[in-house]
Design a protein around this motif. Structure first.
Motif, short mmCIF file in Angstrom:
data_model
loop_
_atom_site.label_atom_id
_atom_site.label_comp_id
_atom_site.label_asym_id
_atom_site.label_seq_id
_atom_site.Cartn_x
_atom_site.Cartn_y
_atom_site.Cartn_z
N LYS A 26 -11.19 -10.48 9.53
CA LYS A 26 -10.05 -9.59 9.35
C LYS A 26 -9.81 -8.86 10.40
CE LYS A 26 -10.08 -10.22 4.55
NZ LYS A 26 -10.71 -8.72 3.07
N SER A 27 -11.08 -8.40 11.22
CA SER A 27 -11.16 -7.92 12.32
C SER A 27 -9.76 -7.98 13.84
CB SER A 27 -12.74 -7.45 13.36
OG SER A 27 -13.24 -6.77 12.34
N VAL A 28 -9.77 -9.30 14.39
CA VAL A 28 -9.78 -9.98 14.75
C VAL A 28 -8.12 -10.24 14.13
CG1 VAL A 28 -9.62 -12.20 16.08
CG2 VAL A 28 -11.56 -11.01 16.23
N TYR A 29 -7.39 -10.44 13.15
CA TYR A 29 -6.27 -11.00 12.80
C TYR A 29 -5.30 -9.25 12.86
CZ TYR A 29 -2.84 -11.04 9.61
OH TYR A 29 -1.27 -11.16 8.73
N ASN A 30 -6.32 -8.40 13.07
CA ASN A 30 -6.04 -7.01 12.92
C ASN A 30 -5.36 -5.93 14.85
OD1 ASN A 30 -4.20 -6.53 10.74
ND2 ASN A 30 -6.41 -6.04 9.24
N GLN A 31 -6.04 -6.79 15.41
CA GLN A 31 -6.25 -7.53 17.52
C GLN A 31 -6.73 -6.52 17.35
OE1 GLN A 31 -3.86 -8.50 18.80
NE2 GLN A 31 -2.97 -9.64 16.59
N GLN A 32 -8.54 -6.54 16.73
CA GLN A 32 -9.80 -5.56 17.46
C GLN A 32 -10.77 -7.02 17.46
OE1 GLN A 32 -10.74 -3.49 13.31
NE2 GLN A 32 -9.24 -2.02 13.50
N PRO A 33 -11.72 -6.02 18.05
CA PRO A 33 -12.43 -7.12 18.61
C PRO A 33 -13.70 -7.38 17.55
CG PRO A 33 -12.64 -5.16 19.97
CD PRO A 33 -11.61 -5.21 19.15
N TYR A 34 -14.52 -8.28 18.14
CA TYR A 34 -15.74 -8.16 16.54
C TYR A 34 -16.99 -8.86 17.70
CZ TYR A 34 -18.25 -8.17 12.22
OH TYR A 34 -19.42 -7.74 11.37
N TYR A 35 -18.27 -7.86 17.78
CA TYR A 35 -19.31 -8.26 17.61
C TYR A 35 -20.44 -8.13 16.70
CZ TYR A 35 -16.97 -5.73 21.45
OH TYR A 35 -15.87 -5.63 22.42
N CYS A 36 -21.04 -9.56 16.61
CA CYS A 36 -22.14 -9.55 15.92
C CYS A 36 -22.58 -8.77 15.42
CB CYS A 36 -21.81 -11.47 15.57
SG CYS A 36 -23.23 -11.88 14.60
N ARG A 37 -23.19 -8.28 14.13
CA ARG A 37 -24.47 -7.71 14.01
C ARG A 37 -25.50 -7.65 14.29
NH1 ARG A 37 -23.08 -7.03 7.02
NH2 ARG A 37 -20.56 -6.47 7.50
#
Length: 223
Positions: free
Chosen positions: A121-132
């Motif tokens: 959902k983060s990447v779908y909304n153009q936000q980068p995602y870093y694993c916890r």
């Protein structure tokens, strides 16, 4: 922000057992639709061309064509597709390769189902995602790489207290350890940590470290 509907996802991994597990997670999500699976990079590219997904989750190590090569092609020819790298915990260099090739985030293979959905959902909304589960070492490698997704229009301001906490976080201290150093309650430190993440528009500690290094907020020896 994109309008939420069915987020179309393709997964690529040469291990059938892992694909089976990932499929079980995704098919239970009401707003995510798994539209195809691939066992290597070439098959992934063919599926993307034919099915136009929103998100691709791709392993970094695959036969015939690896994840970074496939990602580079997709980033150049299908830039509308958000790519999430999938890797083992000890493959830091491969994660950097994927991000520099065009991936918008990454997950370690021990990520739970909630984090997998959050990443999509983060990447779908153009936000980068870093694993916890990102290590301090990997976060610093990402920050120093060519990967730079932060495009904030208004640069946020941080108080001296917030800058102190950012430095402690970058040095690997927990909220409890930070609280003991600056004579605040753990709850107060957690509140300040949340405020910092909100200002940076990141979701976890890895995001704080990467943002801080990118924007020269982390100065070793400052505190």
């Amino acid at each position: 922000m994109k309008i939420h509907g069915n987020i179309k996802v393709i997964i690529a991994d040469d291990h059938e057992i892992y694909r089976d597990g990932l499929r079980m997670v995704l098919v239970k999500q009401p707003d995510i639709e798994l539209i195809a699976e691939a066992a290597d990079g070439k098959e992934l590219i063919d599926h993307v061309k034919a099915m136009q997904p929103d998100i691709v989750i791709s392993d970094v190590k695959m036969p015939n064509m690896d994840g970074a090569t496939a990602t580079r092609y997709l980033a150049e020819n299908h830039p509308e597709v958000g790519i999430i790298a999938l890797t083992m915990f000890d493959e830091e260099d491969l994660i950097i390769d994927m991000l520099e090739a065009g991936a918008k985030g990454y997950l370690l293979k021990n990520a739970d189902k909630y984090e997998i959905v959050e990443a999509i959902k983060s990447v779908y909304n153009q936000q980068p995602y870093y694993c916890r589960h990102t290590s301090n070492k990997l976060a610093q490698m990402v920050a120093k790489s060519k990967f730079n997704p932060h495009k904030l229009h208004n640069k946020p301001e941080f108080s001296e207290r917030e800058l102190d906490i950012i430095t402690y976080i970058c040095n690997g201290l927990t909220s409890k350890e930070i609280a003991e150093k600056i004579f605040l309650s753990v709850r107060t430190v957690e509140g300040l940590r949340m405020k910092i993440m909100e200002k940076m528009d990141v979701k976890n500690t890895a995001g704080i470290i990467i943002y801080a290094i990118r924007h020269h907020l982390y100065k070793p020896g400052r505190v």
